[in-house]
Enzyme design. Structure first.
Site, PDB file in Angstrom:
ATOM      1  N   ASP A  97      27.602 -13.977 -10.118  1.00 17.65           N
ATOM      2  CA  ASP A  97      27.865 -12.600  -9.692  1.00 17.65           C
ATOM      3  C   ASP A  97      26.570 -12.115  -9.052  1.00 17.65           C
ATOM      4  O   ASP A  97      25.555 -11.947  -9.737  1.00 17.65           O
ATOM      5  CB  ASP A  97      28.225 -11.770 -10.935  1.00 17.65           C
ATOM      6  CG  ASP A  97      28.404 -10.293 -10.612  1.00 17.65           C
ATOM      7  OD1 ASP A  97      27.959  -9.838  -9.535  1.00 17.65           O
ATOM      8  OD2 ASP A  97      28.975  -9.582 -11.462  1.00 17.65           O
ATOM      9  N   VAL A  98      26.589 -11.911  -7.733  1.00 16.63           N
ATOM     10  CA  VAL A  98      25.336 -11.617  -7.022  1.00 16.63           C
ATOM     11  C   VAL A  98      24.746 -10.256  -7.385  1.00 16.63           C
ATOM     12  O   VAL A  98      23.602  -9.966  -7.046  1.00 16.63           O
ATOM     13  CB  VAL A  98      25.492 -11.704  -5.476  1.00 16.63           C
ATOM     14  CG1 VAL A  98      25.811 -13.122  -5.050  1.00 16.63           C
ATOM     15  CG2 VAL A  98      26.522 -10.701  -4.959  1.00 16.63           C
ATOM     16  N   ASN A 138      26.727 -12.882   2.214  1.00 20.38           N
ATOM     17  CA  ASN A 138      28.078 -12.537   2.658  1.00 20.38           C
ATOM     18  C   ASN A 138      28.917 -11.822   1.606  1.00 20.38           C
ATOM     19  O   ASN A 138      29.792 -11.036   1.963  1.00 20.38           O
ATOM     20  CB  ASN A 138      28.798 -13.818   3.114  1.00 20.38           C
ATOM     21  CG  ASN A 138      30.277 -13.585   3.316  1.00 20.38           C
ATOM     22  OD1 ASN A 138      30.682 -12.999   4.323  1.00 20.38           O
ATOM     23  ND2 ASN A 138      31.093 -13.973   2.346  1.00 20.38           N
ATOM     24  N   TYR A 183      31.932   1.818   0.271  1.00 21.36           N
ATOM     25  CA  TYR A 183      31.794   0.650   1.155  1.00 21.36           C
ATOM     26  C   TYR A 183      30.913   0.978   2.366  1.00 21.36           C
ATOM     27  O   TYR A 183      29.971   0.241   2.692  1.00 21.36           O
ATOM     28  CB  TYR A 183      33.185   0.194   1.607  1.00 21.36           C
ATOM     29  CG  TYR A 183      33.213  -1.061   2.437  1.00 21.36           C
ATOM     30  CD1 TYR A 183      33.229  -2.312   1.831  1.00 21.36           C
ATOM     31  CD2 TYR A 183      33.237  -0.999   3.833  1.00 21.36           C
ATOM     32  CE1 TYR A 183      33.261  -3.470   2.588  1.00 21.36           C
ATOM     33  CE2 TYR A 183      33.275  -2.155   4.601  1.00 21.36           C
ATOM     34  CZ  TYR A 183      33.288  -3.390   3.972  1.00 21.36           C
ATOM     35  OH  TYR A 183      33.318  -4.529   4.730  1.00 21.36           O
ATOM     36  N   LYS A 231      27.163  -0.542   3.472  1.00 22.77           N
ATOM     37  CA  LYS A 231      26.902  -1.231   4.745  1.00 22.77           C
ATOM     38  C   LYS A 231      25.807  -0.507   5.536  1.00 22.77           C
ATOM     39  O   LYS A 231      24.972  -1.149   6.181  1.00 22.77           O
ATOM     40  CB  LYS A 231      28.193  -1.357   5.561  1.00 22.77           C
ATOM     41  CG  LYS A 231      29.276  -2.198   4.879  1.00 22.77           C
ATOM     42  CD  LYS A 231      28.825  -3.636   4.630  1.00 22.77           C
ATOM     43  CE  LYS A 231      29.923  -4.504   4.050  1.00 22.77           C
ATOM     44  NZ  LYS A 231      29.528  -5.918   3.887  1.00 22.77           N
TER      45      LYS A 231
HETATM   46  C1  BGC Z   1      36.410  -4.150   6.281  1.00 26.83           C
HETATM   47  C2  BGC Z   1      37.847  -4.378   6.701  1.00 26.83           C
HETATM   48  C3  BGC Z   1      38.186  -3.535   7.920  1.00 26.83           C
HETATM   49  C4  BGC Z   1      37.139  -3.684   9.011  1.00 26.83           C
HETATM   50  C5  BGC Z   1      37.379  -2.741  10.184  1.00 26.83           C
HETATM   51  C6  BGC Z   1      35.516  -4.376   7.474  1.00 26.83           C
HETATM   52  O1  BGC Z   1      34.185  -4.238   7.110  1.00 26.83           O
HETATM   53  O2  BGC Z   1      36.082  -5.020   5.199  1.00 26.83           O
HETATM   54  O3  BGC Z   1      38.698  -4.062   5.616  1.00 26.83           O
HETATM   55  O4  BGC Z   1      39.442  -3.948   8.418  1.00 26.83           O
HETATM   56  O5  BGC Z   1      35.859  -3.437   8.486  1.00 26.83           O
HETATM   57  O6  BGC Z   1      37.658  -1.428   9.773  1.00 26.83           O
END
Ligand code: BGC
Length: 270
Positions: A68-69, A95, A168, A172
């Site tokens: 588990d990173v 990744n 998310y 990123k």
């Molecule tokens: C997500 C995907 C999404 C894509 C474009 C990616 O980083 O993991 O679920 O379809 O971005 O929105």
């Protein structure tokens, strides 16, 4: 596959989250370009072993490692295993990534922490362990003109805000600044750190976005190239970034997204 089996000859790589999707494709392409590859997985042991078996059947070198990173002790144990088995490491592909989506006001701290833990802290922990080994060993001119390469798999959501996916998108966006700051710090040591930002790529993480004709048509409105991406689109960029062909590329994000970041909503508007 158009890569030379010698491009990454004698190089040692670790790909996190490599038991499916983009990670699997990158691992397979690195192996077919001559690298020995450690396939990290979290829970899909069988799939990871199948990838190892396939690589070995093609006379490649590979091993599967569970970790588990987001956990420091597990990342350290994984790197010990890679170094014991391969002797060193030349290429890290950060990744492993997850999504735990919800409306912002319903987002639990557990879901926030889980996504930041794997997507951002996991990349930090693995990059740090790889960089230690790159610095210890230095450049081996017969292997590569770099002391090491780190490739962070980011997303178009490092620049495109994403309602319903705040954890998310934040992870990123964080990868972008982390990647550039590490690159700035380590470039004098001949270590290259770059990101790939995939757009919509057909993988298990986003199946519902493309697996019916209606969903795919809706998704294509966001993609000027009018096709959903394949894992090979990403894997080819990763092999290039891992190779000396990209030796002067450092601290950059390559968007592999069919133009998703071109604000297609403005094509006939604004
Ligand atoms: C997500 C995907 C999404 C894509 C474009 C990616 O980083 O993991 O679920 O379809 O971005 O929105």
């Amino acid at each position: 596959m158009s890569y030379s089996p010698y491009l990454l000859k004698d190089q040692k790589a670790l790909v996190t989250g490599a038991s499916s999707g983009i990670g699997e494709a990158i691992a397979r392409y690195l192996a077919s370009s001559g690298a020995a590859v450690a396939i990290n997985y979290h829970s899909e042991a069988e799939s990871a072993q199948k990838i190892v078996d396939d690589i070995q059947a093609n006379n490649g070198e590979a091993l599967a490692i569970q970790a588990d990173v987001s956990k420091e002790d597990q990342v350290k144990a994984m790197f010990s295993q890679v170094l014991n088995q391969f002797g060193t490491i030349d290429i890290l592909v950060n990744n492993a990534g997850i999504q735990k989506d919800s409306a912002f006001v319903d987002m639990t701290l557990d879901h926030w922490n889980a996504v930041i833990g794997v997507n951002l802290t996991g990349q930090f922990l693995c990059a740090r362990e790889a960089a230690k080994e790159f610095l210890r060993r230095g450049v081996q001119p017969h292997i590569s003109c770099a002391a090491g390469k780190i490739i962070c798999i980011s997303s178009v959501h490092e620049v495109i805000p994403w309602a319903g996916h705040v954890n998310y998108a934040a992870s990123k966006g964080g990868i972008n600044m982390m990647m550039q700051s590490i690159a700035q710090e380590l470039a004098p040591h001949k270590i290259r750190v770059n990101s790939i930002a995939p757009g919509a790529i057909k993988t298990p993480i986003n199946t519902s976005a493309w697996d019916t004709p209606e969903a795919e048509a809706k998704l294509l409105q966001l993609i000027p190239a009018k096709r959903v991406g394949n894992v090979a689109d990403i894997a080819k960029a990763a092999v290039w970034l891992a190779s000396d062909d990209s030796d002067y590329v450092n601290g950059t994000t390559i968007f592999v997204d069919g133009g998703m970041t071109l604000y297609p909503g403005f094509t006939e508007n604004g």
